[in-house]
Design a protein around this motif. Structure first.
Motif, PDB file in Angstrom:
ATOM      1  N   GLY A 284      33.796  42.169  -0.738  1.00  0.00           N
ATOM      2  CA  GLY A 284      33.120  41.675   0.448  1.00  0.00           C
ATOM      3  C   GLY A 284      32.911  42.691   1.546  1.00  0.00           C
ATOM      4  O   GLY A 284      32.224  42.390   2.532  1.00  0.00           O
ATOM      5  N   LEU A 285      33.480  43.885   1.418  1.00  0.00           N
ATOM      6  CA  LEU A 285      33.244  44.907   2.429  1.00  0.00           C
ATOM      7  C   LEU A 285      31.807  45.422   2.325  1.00  0.00           C
ATOM      8  O   LEU A 285      31.242  45.465   1.230  1.00  0.00           O
ATOM      9  N   PRO A 286      31.211  45.801   3.446  1.00  0.00           N
ATOM     10  CA  PRO A 286      29.818  46.270   3.399  1.00  0.00           C
ATOM     11  C   PRO A 286      29.683  47.533   2.565  1.00  0.00           C
ATOM     12  O   PRO A 286      30.551  48.405   2.577  1.00  0.00           O
ATOM     13  N   GLN A 287      28.578  47.606   1.848  1.00  0.00           N
ATOM     14  CA  GLN A 287      28.322  48.750   0.983  1.00  0.00           C
ATOM     15  C   GLN A 287      27.442  49.771   1.693  1.00  0.00           C
ATOM     16  O   GLN A 287      26.920  49.535   2.778  1.00  0.00           O
ATOM     17  N   ALA A 288      27.300  50.912   1.069  1.00  0.00           N
ATOM     18  CA  ALA A 288      26.473  51.977   1.622  1.00  0.00           C
ATOM     19  C   ALA A 288      25.017  51.555   1.647  1.00  0.00           C
ATOM     20  O   ALA A 288      24.582  50.669   0.895  1.00  0.00           O
ATOM     21  N   ASP A 289      24.255  52.206   2.499  1.00  0.00           N
ATOM     22  CA  ASP A 289      22.815  52.002   2.535  1.00  0.00           C
ATOM     23  C   ASP A 289      22.230  52.307   1.154  1.00  0.00           C
ATOM     24  O   ASP A 289      22.657  53.258   0.499  1.00  0.00           O
ATOM     25  N   PRO A 290      21.271  51.521   0.672  1.00  0.00           N
ATOM     26  CA  PRO A 290      20.702  51.764  -0.661  1.00  0.00           C
ATOM     27  C   PRO A 290      20.178  53.187  -0.865  1.00  0.00           C
ATOM     28  O   PRO A 290      20.313  53.751  -1.955  1.00  0.00           O
ATOM     29  N   ALA A 291      19.606  53.777   0.180  1.00  0.00           N
ATOM     30  CA  ALA A 291      19.097  55.148   0.044  1.00  0.00           C
ATOM     31  C   ALA A 291      20.249  56.124  -0.201  1.00  0.00           C
ATOM     32  O   ALA A 291      20.117  57.085  -0.985  1.00  0.00           O
ATOM     33  N   VAL A 292      21.391  55.880   0.442  1.00  0.00           N
ATOM     34  CA  VAL A 292      22.553  56.734   0.244  1.00  0.00           C
ATOM     35  C   VAL A 292      23.088  56.559  -1.178  1.00  0.00           C
ATOM     36  O   VAL A 292      23.459  57.533  -1.839  1.00  0.00           O
ATOM     37  N   MET A 293      23.130  55.321  -1.649  1.00  0.00           N
ATOM     38  CA  MET A 293      23.606  55.071  -3.008  1.00  0.00           C
ATOM     39  C   MET A 293      22.696  55.724  -4.036  1.00  0.00           C
ATOM     40  O   MET A 293      23.174  56.264  -5.040  1.00  0.00           O
TER      41      MET A 293
ATOM     42  N   HIS B 195      38.903  57.742   9.999  1.00  0.00           N
ATOM     43  CA  HIS B 195      37.582  57.372   9.484  1.00  0.00           C
ATOM     44  C   HIS B 195      36.507  57.710  10.513  1.00  0.00           C
ATOM     45  O   HIS B 195      36.690  57.529  11.718  1.00  0.00           O
ATOM     46  N   GLY B 196      35.380  58.209  10.016  1.00  0.00           N
ATOM     47  CA  GLY B 196      34.235  58.454  10.872  1.00  0.00           C
ATOM     48  C   GLY B 196      33.511  57.158  11.202  1.00  0.00           C
ATOM     49  O   GLY B 196      33.257  56.335  10.316  1.00  0.00           O
ATOM     50  N   LYS B 197      33.165  56.987  12.445  1.00  0.00           N
ATOM     51  CA  LYS B 197      32.481  55.757  12.850  1.00  0.00           C
ATOM     52  C   LYS B 197      31.003  55.766  12.488  1.00  0.00           C
ATOM     53  O   LYS B 197      30.331  54.735  12.614  1.00  0.00           O
ATOM     54  N   ALA B 198      30.510  56.919  12.024  1.00  0.00           N
ATOM     55  CA  ALA B 198      29.106  57.007  11.591  1.00  0.00           C
ATOM     56  C   ALA B 198      29.025  57.288  10.101  1.00  0.00           C
ATOM     57  O   ALA B 198      28.047  57.878   9.632  1.00  0.00           O
ATOM     58  N   ASP B 199      30.029  56.853   9.340  1.00  0.00           N
ATOM     59  CA  ASP B 199      30.069  57.102   7.903  1.00  0.00           C
ATOM     60  C   ASP B 199      29.019  56.242   7.201  1.00  0.00           C
ATOM     61  O   ASP B 199      29.127  55.016   7.188  1.00  0.00           O
ATOM     62  N   PRO B 200      27.982  56.845   6.588  1.00  0.00           N
ATOM     63  CA  PRO B 200      26.935  56.050   5.942  1.00  0.00           C
ATOM     64  C   PRO B 200      27.260  55.669   4.496  1.00  0.00           C
ATOM     65  O   PRO B 200      26.567  54.851   3.913  1.00  0.00           O
ATOM     66  N   LEU B 201      28.303  56.277   3.920  1.00  0.00           N
ATOM     67  CA  LEU B 201      28.658  55.997   2.533  1.00  0.00           C
ATOM     68  C   LEU B 201      29.775  54.963   2.446  1.00  0.00           C
ATOM     69  O   LEU B 201      29.681  53.991   1.684  1.00  0.00           O
ATOM     70  N   VAL B 202      30.832  55.157   3.218  1.00  0.00           N
ATOM     71  CA  VAL B 202      31.944  54.210   3.282  1.00  0.00           C
ATOM     72  C   VAL B 202      32.056  53.781   4.744  1.00  0.00           C
ATOM     73  O   VAL B 202      32.720  54.445   5.543  1.00  0.00           O
ATOM     74  N   PRO B 203      31.391  52.702   5.135  1.00  0.00           N
ATOM     75  CA  PRO B 203      31.338  52.316   6.551  1.00  0.00           C
ATOM     76  C   PRO B 203      32.719  52.171   7.189  1.00  0.00           C
ATOM     77  O   PRO B 203      33.716  51.896   6.512  1.00  0.00           O
ATOM     78  N   TYR B 204      32.759  52.341   8.494  1.00  0.00           N
ATOM     79  CA  TYR B 204      34.012  52.371   9.245  1.00  0.00           C
ATOM     80  C   TYR B 204      34.870  51.134   9.010  1.00  0.00           C
ATOM     81  O   TYR B 204      36.106  51.219   9.023  1.00  0.00           O
ATOM     82  N   VAL B 205      34.255  50.002   8.759  1.00  0.00           N
ATOM     83  CA  VAL B 205      35.019  48.777   8.543  1.00  0.00           C
ATOM     84  C   VAL B 205      35.950  48.899   7.345  1.00  0.00           C
ATOM     85  O   VAL B 205      36.979  48.220   7.272  1.00  0.00           O
TER      86      VAL B 205
END
Length: 324
Positions: free
Chosen positions: A156-165, A248-258
């Motif tokens: 249930g944790l948010p996933q990376a942006d599709p472009a990043v994946m 954790h980086g708060k601008a992490d686009p692969l593994v979001p901060y949450v």
């Protein structure tokens, strides 16, 4: 140097071996560094390793199985990530050639072979997941845990942006070093720190050094499947009792901060720190920030009492019924 640990060949670099003239090198507290998905031990920035040595630590880096100069597992199958992703989203079990727990056993084996009873364990990204597994499996060996830009793996944790994946699972155009460097430049730009971009020429030089040392994308695919198949770790994080730092980086686009927030919530007494503008990489400014938090965390950890394996108590025959 290469050692035999957990019945496989693991490439390590040990600062005690590099600096034999340092008389107390082997008696310093140990920091075991575990790198992330598809990354080699040389991906740890030199300034990071040197700062730990200057702070009085013996630093051990390792190539995880299936990457770098450690043993490759090409005799196992190459995963179909598309099919694995569909099964994961449907909640179906995903079969992997090996597990994150297996990779944690490799790390524990490295400590055993080097006769290191206790160590601080620090992991980045997938390396943070492995480090979590080490702390769960061998609490008597872990002085402290540091999980950087990683995840609990909870559903249930948010996933990376599709472009990043797409950038993550894409392959180089061909098998030449130039194509591999181009591929990783695109990937690192996609996941990098927006506030701390690495100059492209510097990025290319560092990537080329890694590619020339070893380039094994099939191993990265198998490691990726190990991550996807590790579905029980989140519920087991509550077992961790050692001092734990989550960065954790708060601008992490692969593994979001949450993901970092969730990890910290699941480990009792852990400390969470986030950095604005930091993504999923290790440029010099975030490295300095990590070190400012990490070194005091390591220094504050108390040594564990010696672990003594105890034999099971003798059975009391009167407590059992003999079945004939």
């Amino acid at each position: 140097m290469k050692i035999r640990a957990n019945n496989i060949d693991i490439e390590i670099e040990d600062t005690a071996e590099i600096n034999p003239q340092d008389g107390d090198a082997y008696t310093r507290p140990v920091v075991l560094l575990i790198m992330g998905l598809g990354m080699q031990l040389v991906a740890w920035p030199a300034q990071f390793v040197q700062a730990l040595v200057d702070a009085g630590f013996r630093v051990i880096r390792m190539d995880n199985r299936d990457v770098g100069l450690s043993q490759h597992f090409d005799h196992l199958y190459t995963p179909n990530l598309l099919w694995a992703g569909i099964k994961y989203k449907l909640g179906l079990p995903v079969r992997a050639p090996y597990s994150v727990t297996d990779m944690a056993a490799d790390a524990i084996g490295v400590l055993d072979v080097l006769a290191i009873g206790q160590a601080h364990v620090v992991g980045v990204s997938m390396g943070g997941m492995i480090a979590q597994r080490v702390a769960i499996a061998a609490p008597q060996k872990v002085l402290s845990l540091t999980s950087i830009m990683s995840s609990s793996g909870a559903k249930g944790l948010p996933q990376a942006d599709p472009a990043v994946m797409r950038a993550l699972i894409s392959r180089p155009a061909n098998n030449t070093p130039e194509a591999a460097v181009d591929h990783y430049v695109k990937l690192f730009k996609a996941i990098g720190s927006p506030s701390y971009p690495t100059p492209e020429d510097e990025m290319r030089e560092h990537i080329l050094q890694g590619v020339q040392r070893s380039f094994h994308p099939e191993g990265t695919l198998r490691q990726m499947l190990a991550i996807v198949s590790d579905i029980t770790r989140a519920e087991q994080l509550s077992r961790i009792t050692c001092p734990t730092l989550v960065l954790h980086g708060k601008a992490d686009p692969l593994v979001p901060y949450v993901h970092g927030e969730d990890t910290a919530q699941r480990i009792g007494g852990s400390r969470l720190l986030g950095m604005e503008g930091m993504g999923h990489d290790l440029p010099s400014e975030p490295v300095a920030w990590i070190l400012d938090a990490l070194i005091p965390h390591l220094q504050a950890a108390e040594p564990l009492p010696p672990y003594i394996a105890t034999a099971p108590a003798p059975l009391d025959p009167s407590a059992y019924q003999v079945l004939v």
